[in-house]
Design a protein around this motif. Structure first.
Motif, PDB file in Angstrom:
ATOM      1  N   GLU A 297       1.954  -8.492 -13.168  1.00  0.00           N
ATOM      2  CA  GLU A 297       2.998  -8.473 -12.140  1.00  0.00           C
ATOM      3  C   GLU A 297       3.040  -9.808 -11.388  1.00  0.00           C
ATOM      4  OE1 GLU A 297       2.655  -5.156  -9.409  1.00  0.00           O
ATOM      5  OE2 GLU A 297       3.948  -6.189  -7.958  1.00  0.00           O
ATOM      6  N   CYS A 299       3.720 -10.443  -8.259  1.00  0.00           N
ATOM      7  CA  CYS A 299       2.949 -10.389  -7.003  1.00  0.00           C
ATOM      8  C   CYS A 299       1.482 -10.721  -7.268  1.00  0.00           C
ATOM      9  CB  CYS A 299       3.007  -9.001  -6.374  1.00  0.00           C
ATOM     10  SG  CYS A 299       4.497  -8.651  -5.453  1.00  0.00           S
ATOM     11  N   TYR A 345       9.243  -8.775 -13.148  1.00  0.00           N
ATOM     12  CA  TYR A 345       8.151  -8.039 -12.501  1.00  0.00           C
ATOM     13  C   TYR A 345       6.890  -8.257 -13.331  1.00  0.00           C
ATOM     14  CZ  TYR A 345       5.997  -4.075 -10.013  1.00  0.00           C
ATOM     15  OH  TYR A 345       5.189  -3.275  -9.247  1.00  0.00           O
ATOM     16  N   CYS A 379       9.095  -5.704  -4.588  1.00  0.00           N
ATOM     17  CA  CYS A 379       8.002  -6.401  -3.898  1.00  0.00           C
ATOM     18  C   CYS A 379       7.926  -7.867  -4.312  1.00  0.00           C
ATOM     19  CB  CYS A 379       6.671  -5.699  -4.147  1.00  0.00           C
ATOM     20  SG  CYS A 379       6.324  -5.378  -5.891  1.00  0.00           S
ATOM     21  N   CYS A 380       7.997  -8.113  -5.632  1.00  0.00           N
ATOM     22  CA  CYS A 380       7.859  -9.494  -6.123  1.00  0.00           C
ATOM     23  C   CYS A 380       9.004 -10.362  -5.624  1.00  0.00           C
ATOM     24  CB  CYS A 380       7.825  -9.525  -7.648  1.00  0.00           C
ATOM     25  SG  CYS A 380       6.609  -8.455  -8.418  1.00  0.00           S
TER      26      CYS A 380
HETATM   27 ZN   LIG Z   1       5.406  -7.195  -6.957  1.00  0.00          ZN
END
Ligand SMILES: [Zn+2]
Length: 643
Positions: A297, A299, A345, A379-380
């Motif tokens: 991912e 993130c 992602y 989120c990313c």
């Molecule tokens: Zn993320």
């Protein structure tokens, strides 16, 4: 810009081996500046205009919209991007969030949107505020943090850390230590201890690592409802990426050598069970083994980088610099489009198709490796912004004792073109770094003190750089050791030149099922599969894309294991305006290969690599390898052909 002082660790904290320079001391130049400008002209510079989650109705601007982690995530990357580029437009965007946070502290000390009281998004907001303070010296930041931490210290016994905050407590510890080094208020050490006590014990997880198999949805009880359980959070990729910094950061409080060494131990276990040739561990989105068709991912990429930046400063271990560069020059740009308007992602080292599919993700959805605005989950989209700016700010560190500046010196911890302005014992020192690294192996530093001054300059010699050389004003220094910091003592005067030559012969590394990946310097190389980009849908100012292969990819390679460089031919060309673009690759390698017909794809993912070595009677071809990040469809881990 005036040189800024360095804030060292204050007793009774145990000092780190090295110290971060005040933000603003190191500024990107050359290709790195172009990369940050691409980011500013891409999604990072416009996200609030096209994505409601960080737009005018954000809870972090007083609105009724998203009020959890996305506003702070965006700010955590936007602040360093805006100030490193000295970009008035981006500074104004960041300032709006900062102003709202600074002017809306509750009477009891709480910060952030009143609609939730989760500690976790505030951990991210604090990271953004500490950076903002280093760039601006805004006098409102320290009193706000002080009131918030006093409030939290009183609240934590009855409202302890939970879920994400519990597993990411070490990121708050950074901000607590940051404030302690500036105010010396003893209660902050009490807060540090209660965070440690309530937070997840990452050191224990890795002292006796038990997650040795690909994590399954059943194992983490994903479908039983009630949110993610501790077992799921402990095997969650982003949490582990953040957790890597825990030992070194906590060692500043505990003074324990075991804690300080814990990051190396964590990385060794992640490499052993989940290591991938792009420098990442697999996490899609839980730890998922070593098959290079598994994903990582975005993130996790940027959080792993941030953990390495912190671990490098605290431990002074050059291996963290090697890994940081590997992520920054491969996994980070490899999962974003050239214009940085779309990202994935999950990225895969062996990525043969980016389309709606479920295989091979542990728990992620079918959009996970599409390039787009918010594939799978947003989120990313909010969090990736921190990757390049924090890397650019971390290239140089300060060495020296905690209680005196008598032994202060500068440390080139990672290499990319930049300019440093700081102070050594009251003397202004400027260093210009000119280099086309990682595409070339020569790094030139010009030292420019305001008056002659003696200090040690330490230069990271990567573990792969056997035979490296250093010259000062053309005169060779003693041969430095690979995998160390070379120390150059000199009375520096304006115009002194230091040149570092890092040998760039290609080499191979071994991976899943004895496959092989090709590396040269910090770059990983991939076979670039033909790409057909098909727009799935428009997404405001950007779009979501699927990418389909237009050429075969199922190659095994012929590499002489005793002398890999002899099997690989290198071609260098100009470095383009977009450093990691497939349109203009600055380095290509050529290798002999044959197709392996039995190695196929299913549901958009390459089947597990066949065990090497493997025979093939197909025609011998010469294939071209380009930097990993330039090939959005790629094979990175290859079966080796039988001789
Ligand atoms: Zn993320």
């Amino acid at each position: 810009m005036a040189p800024t002082p360095v804030v060292k660790d204050r007793a009774p904290l145990h000092s780190g081996a090295l110290y971060s320079l005040q933000l603003g001391s190191t500024r990107p130049a050359g290709w790195l500046r172009r990369q940050l400008e691409i980011q500013a002209n891409g999604l990072s510079g416009h996200l609030d205009e096209t994505w409601p989650d960080v737009g005018p109705n954000s809870g972090w601007l007083g609105g009724t919209g998203e009020s959890w982690e996305r506003g702070p995530y965006y700010l955590d990357g936007l602040v360093p991007l805006a100030w490193l580029l000295d970009d008035a437009r981006l500074k104004a965007k960041a300032q709006r969030y900062v102003e709202w946070i600074l002017t809306h502290q509750a009477p009891d000390g709480m910060i952030g949107p009143a609609s939730n009281d989760d500690w976790w998004p505030r951990i991210v907001a604090l990271k953004a505020l500490t950076q903002y303070h280093e760039f601006t010296a805004d006098p409102r930041v320290i009193p706000l943090m002080d009131r918030y931490f006093l409030y939290q210290l009183a609240q934590l016994p009855s409202r302890p850390l939970r879920d994400w905050g519990k597993f990411r407590w070490q990121d708050e510890l950074l901000s607590v230590i940051w404030l302690y080094n500036r105010t010396g208020s003893p209660y902050l050490l009490d807060l540090a201890r209660i965070l440690h006590q309530q937070g997840y014990d990452w050191m224990a997880q890795y002292a006796n690592f038990r997650f040795k198999e690909k994590i399954t949805a059943e194992f983490i009880k994903l479908n039983e409802g009630g949110g993610l359980k501790d077992l799921a959070l402990a095997t969650h990729g982003v949490n582990n990426g953040q957790g890597i910094k825990t030992g070194p950061v906590w060692s500043l409080v505990s003074g324990s050598e075991t804690d300080r060494e814990a990051a190396s131990k964590m990385i060794a276990e992640l490499d052993r069970y989940d290591g991938l040739p792009n420098g990442m561990f697999s996490c899609d989105e839980h730890l998922s083994g070593r098959d290079p068709s598994q994903g990582s991912e975005l993130c996790t990429v940027v959080e792993y980088m941030f953990s390495l930046e912190r671990a490098l400063a605290i431990t002074g271990d050059p291996a963290f610099g090697d890994r940081l560069e590997k992520l920054a020059f491969n996994a980070l740009p490899g999962t974003l489009t050239d214009d940085m308007w779309a990202h994935q992602y999950n990225q895969e080292p062996n990525q043969v198709e980016c389309s709606l599919h479920h295989k091979p993700w542990v728990s992620d959805g079918p959009e996970s490796n599409l390039f787009g605005l918010e594939p799978n989950f947003g989120c990313c989209t909010a969090n990736f912004n921190q990757g390049w700016p924090k890397f650019a700010a971390s290239l140089f560190l300060l060495s020296g004792g905690p209680d005196t500046d008598a032994h202060d010196g500068l440390v080139a911890a990672a290499y990319a073109p930049c300019e440093v302005r700081t102070n050594i014992r009251g003397t202004a020192v400027r260093i210009s770094e000119e280099t086309d690294y990682p595409f070339r192996g020569t790094v030139k530093l010009t030292i420019d003190p305001s008056s002659p001054i003696s200090f040690p300059l330490q230069l990271r010699i990567p573990a792969w750089a056997a035979g490296a050389g250093i010259t000062v004003n053309g005169r060779p220094e003693p041969q430095p050791s690979a995998g160390s910091f070379a120390r150059v003592e000199h009375t520096w005067k304006s115009g002194d030149r230091v040149e570092i030559n890092l040998p760039m012969q290609p080499r191979v590394s071994r991976w899943f099922n004895d496959s092989v990946a090709v590396e040269r310097g910090p770059l990983v190389f991939s076979y670039s599969i033909g790409e057909d980009w098909v727009k799935l849908r428009d997404r405001g100012m950007t779009a979501d894309w699927q990418v389909y292969p237009t050429t075969p990819w199922n190659y095994g390679v012929s590499v002489d294991p005793s002398n890999p460089a002899s099997s690989l031919r290198v071609n260098e060309s100009e470095i383009g305006a977009v450093p990691f673009s497939r349109q203009n690759t600055s380095v290509e390698l050529h290798v002999k290969a044959r197709k392996i017909p039995a190695w196929r794809a299913e549901d958009g993912a390459a089947d597990p690599l066949p065990q090497s070595p493997i025979a093939s009677v197909e025609r011998e071809e010469e294939i071209t390898l380009i930097p990993y990040a330039a090939a959005k469809l790629r094979i990175t881990a290859f079966p080796i052909l039988k001789a």
